[in-house]
Enzyme design. Sequence first.
Site: not given
Length: 177
Positions: A8, A10
């Site tokens: 991932d 952010d």
Amino acid sequence: MIKAIIFDFDGLILDTETPGYHTYREMFEELGAKLPLVEWVKGIGTQGGDFHPLDYLEQQIGSKVDRVQFKSQAEAKHLALIQNLTVRPGVVNYLQAAQIKPDPQLYLQALEHLGIKNTEAIVFEDSLNGLRAAKAAGIYCVVVPNEVTSQLNFVMHDLRLASMEDMSLEDIINNIV
């Protein structure tokens, strides 16, 4: 055998979520409202999500806000806060060890693109919704919460770390598989 590591971005690689929360919380307070973290986290890891901050704000203050102006001010404040951010501890070591780049695509698309099975990858996530997405795709998931997401109840994870510096990528693979 693990053939891919999917990150991932952010909040996990670069913690833009904490400054985002601080920006909105400060702006809420300027208008006489509170923004509890428990509400904010409902929208982390989603697009749209279960939490709409401006709807919540309007409920708190009992009137409408200029949404365009509010979002513009929030974006400017947020950008000022994240200008000097660096990647979270351990990220560079993992990327060097895995020799891959973070891929922001949806997990199933990432698997398809990589031509691998879900049991041949590990997802690194910082949000509950991201964890849910990884597990729904049947992928191993290591959660590395940030300041904002650290209070969430991560129950489906395969491993939880406070920092990616806590364990080498090789040790993670050996512990999960």
